[in-house]
Scaffold this active site. Sequence first.
Site, PDB file in Angstrom:
ATOM      1  N   SER A 107     -42.440  61.853  -5.960  1.00  0.00           N
ATOM      2  CA  SER A 107     -41.449  62.734  -4.997  1.00  0.00           C
ATOM      3  C   SER A 107     -42.014  64.069  -4.869  1.00  0.00           C
ATOM      4  O   SER A 107     -42.777  64.457  -5.686  1.00  0.00           O
ATOM      5  CB  SER A 107     -40.108  62.584  -5.744  1.00  0.00           C
ATOM      6  OG  SER A 107     -39.407  63.484  -5.057  1.00  0.00           O
ATOM      7  N   TYR A 153     -34.146  63.118 -12.873  1.00  0.00           N
ATOM      8  CA  TYR A 153     -35.081  62.709 -11.891  1.00  0.00           C
ATOM      9  C   TYR A 153     -36.253  63.593 -11.586  1.00  0.00           C
ATOM     10  O   TYR A 153     -37.613  63.029 -11.565  1.00  0.00           O
ATOM     11  CB  TYR A 153     -34.260  62.827 -10.495  1.00  0.00           C
ATOM     12  CG  TYR A 153     -34.982  62.257  -9.236  1.00  0.00           C
ATOM     13  CD1 TYR A 153     -34.797  61.032  -8.951  1.00  0.00           C
ATOM     14  CD2 TYR A 153     -35.760  62.956  -8.450  1.00  0.00           C
ATOM     15  CE1 TYR A 153     -35.316  60.408  -7.925  1.00  0.00           C
ATOM     16  CE2 TYR A 153     -36.325  62.530  -7.281  1.00  0.00           C
ATOM     17  CZ  TYR A 153     -36.326  61.144  -6.959  1.00  0.00           C
ATOM     18  OH  TYR A 153     -36.913  60.477  -5.746  1.00  0.00           O
TER      19      TYR A 153
HETATM   20  P1  NAD Z   1     -33.136  52.920  -2.433  1.00  0.00           P
HETATM   21  O1  NAD Z   1     -31.960  52.746  -3.215  1.00  0.00           O
HETATM   22  O2  NAD Z   1     -33.318  52.606  -0.971  1.00  0.00           O
HETATM   23  O3  NAD Z   1     -34.448  51.816  -3.324  1.00  0.00           O
HETATM   24  C1  NAD Z   1     -34.290  51.933  -4.609  1.00  0.00           C
HETATM   25  C2  NAD Z   1     -34.851  50.251  -4.900  1.00  0.00           C
HETATM   26  O4  NAD Z   1     -35.086  50.291  -6.483  1.00  0.00           O
HETATM   27  C3  NAD Z   1     -33.930  49.146  -4.566  1.00  0.00           C
HETATM   28  O5  NAD Z   1     -34.890  47.962  -4.177  1.00  0.00           O
HETATM   29  C4  NAD Z   1     -33.066  48.846  -5.903  1.00  0.00           C
HETATM   30  O6  NAD Z   1     -32.689  47.714  -5.982  1.00  0.00           O
HETATM   31  C5  NAD Z   1     -34.326  49.240  -6.960  1.00  0.00           C
HETATM   32  N1  NAD Z   1     -33.905  49.576  -8.254  1.00  0.00           N
HETATM   33  C6  NAD Z   1     -32.710  50.241  -8.629  1.00  0.00           C
HETATM   34  N2  NAD Z   1     -32.685  50.235 -10.015  1.00  0.00           N
HETATM   35  C7  NAD Z   1     -33.643  49.080 -10.433  1.00  0.00           C
HETATM   36  C8  NAD Z   1     -33.802  48.502 -11.756  1.00  0.00           C
HETATM   37  N3  NAD Z   1     -33.291  48.983 -12.758  1.00  0.00           N
HETATM   38  N4  NAD Z   1     -34.810  47.619 -11.911  1.00  0.00           N
HETATM   39  C9  NAD Z   1     -35.244  47.124 -10.696  1.00  0.00           C
HETATM   40  N5  NAD Z   1     -35.296  47.685  -9.442  1.00  0.00           N
HETATM   41  C10 NAD Z   1     -34.321  48.722  -9.442  1.00  0.00           C
HETATM   42  O7  NAD Z   1     -34.163  54.332  -2.620  1.00  0.00           O
HETATM   43  P2  NAD Z   1     -35.433  54.852  -2.089  1.00  0.00           P
HETATM   44  O8  NAD Z   1     -34.935  56.274  -1.701  1.00  0.00           O
HETATM   45  O9  NAD Z   1     -36.053  53.806  -1.334  1.00  0.00           O
HETATM   46  O10 NAD Z   1     -36.111  55.061  -3.431  1.00  0.00           O
HETATM   47  C11 NAD Z   1     -37.370  54.412  -3.758  1.00  0.00           C
HETATM   48  C12 NAD Z   1     -38.092  55.518  -4.431  1.00  0.00           C
HETATM   49  O11 NAD Z   1     -38.716  56.244  -3.558  1.00  0.00           O
HETATM   50  C13 NAD Z   1     -37.678  55.945  -5.665  1.00  0.00           C
HETATM   51  O12 NAD Z   1     -38.562  55.887  -6.958  1.00  0.00           O
HETATM   52  C14 NAD Z   1     -37.475  57.228  -5.330  1.00  0.00           C
HETATM   53  O13 NAD Z   1     -37.304  58.261  -6.430  1.00  0.00           O
HETATM   54  C15 NAD Z   1     -38.807  57.322  -4.248  1.00  0.00           C
HETATM   55  N6  NAD Z   1     -38.241  58.565  -3.576  1.00  0.00           N
HETATM   56  C16 NAD Z   1     -37.138  58.725  -2.555  1.00  0.00           C
HETATM   57  C17 NAD Z   1     -36.954  59.659  -1.632  1.00  0.00           C
HETATM   58  C18 NAD Z   1     -35.872  59.773  -0.744  1.00  0.00           C
HETATM   59  O14 NAD Z   1     -35.864  60.725  -0.052  1.00  0.00           O
HETATM   60  N7  NAD Z   1     -35.159  58.699  -0.329  1.00  0.00           N
HETATM   61  C19 NAD Z   1     -37.742  60.758  -1.734  1.00  0.00           C
HETATM   62  C20 NAD Z   1     -39.021  60.667  -2.577  1.00  0.00           C
HETATM   63  C21 NAD Z   1     -39.225  59.673  -3.761  1.00  0.00           C
END
Ligand code: NAD
Length: 260
Positions: free
Chosen positions: A142, A155
């Site tokens: 991130s 985080y």
């Molecule tokens: P999201 O909530 O849409 O997806 C998260 C995914 O992780 C889902 O499939 C969920 O079921 C799964 N998950 C959660 N806990 C879990 C566990 N214990 N075991 C297995 N799977 C699990 O969120 P997102 O925004 O798509 O996030 C995905 C990644 O991207 C994360 O690592 C997040 O930190 C990173 N990220 C997100 C953003 C943003 O702005 N959305 C920015 C930078 C990084």
Amino acid sequence: MLQGKAALVTGSTSGIGLGIARALAAQGCAVMLNGFGDPGEIETIRADIERQHDVQVAYNGADLSRPDEIAALVAATAEQLGSLDILVNNAGIQHTAPVADFPAAMWDKIIAIMLTGAFHAIRHALPHMQAKGWGRIVNPSSVHGLVASVHKIAYVSAKHGIMGLTKTVALEMAGHGITCNAINPGFVRTELVQAQIDDRAQKIGASAEEAARDMLSEKQPSLDFVTPEQIGALCVFLCSDAAAQITGVPIPIDGGWTAQ
Ligand code: NAD
């Protein structure tokens, strides 16, 4: 481009992980989906990707906070898809609170899923890649792997930790056909971020759209969200031969967030 390869994308039942899984499948890569959600909806997603791209798509609901389930997930991927060439450590959650009020159990959970989980997945996946002399590890970190924001202690710590893990694995695998890189997205409008938008809307007494604009204007100069499709395309590039000499680096995709 990725025909004959097999990828495990953790946390791919929604958001960024699903975008990455779709992008890899579109290149002919077999995919193991992972994550939580409604079983019927997950099966619809799985069957849809399989049909659309004519590749094998499997699903395993392993909990990434549990080392034993991660070991089984990696083994199941190699067994069901025939190999494990690409590992994307994407599963993640968020919790916001000031440091002094941050629940200790939530710290443990975030570090377990987002940092320790990636370590276990990598250590189990590496032998499969080493056997073939080819591998790609992509860690969706991130912007919070590079800079901090208030109220996100666990985080930010996990995402900074992933940067050290990325560099160490990259050095150990250099010269062995295996690269390890991080992708560092700014705000992507997924479920994880929608919860923050809804919180902000409530706090400032505004609509969700106003709160989303307010959030972007504070951090992301492009004033636009990054999309899961753009991150999927970046991941495909990192899996290509063109990226064979890119290893151990963070690649921001953040609308200018970390240029400030
Ligand atoms: P999201 O909530 O849409 O997806 C998260 C995914 O992780 C889902 O499939 C969920 O079921 C799964 N998950 C959660 N806990 C879990 C566990 N214990 N075991 C297995 N799977 C699990 O969120 P997102 O925004 O798509 O996030 C995905 C990644 O991207 C994360 O690592 C997040 O930190 C990173 N990220 C997100 C953003 C943003 O702005 N959305 C920015 C930078 C990084």
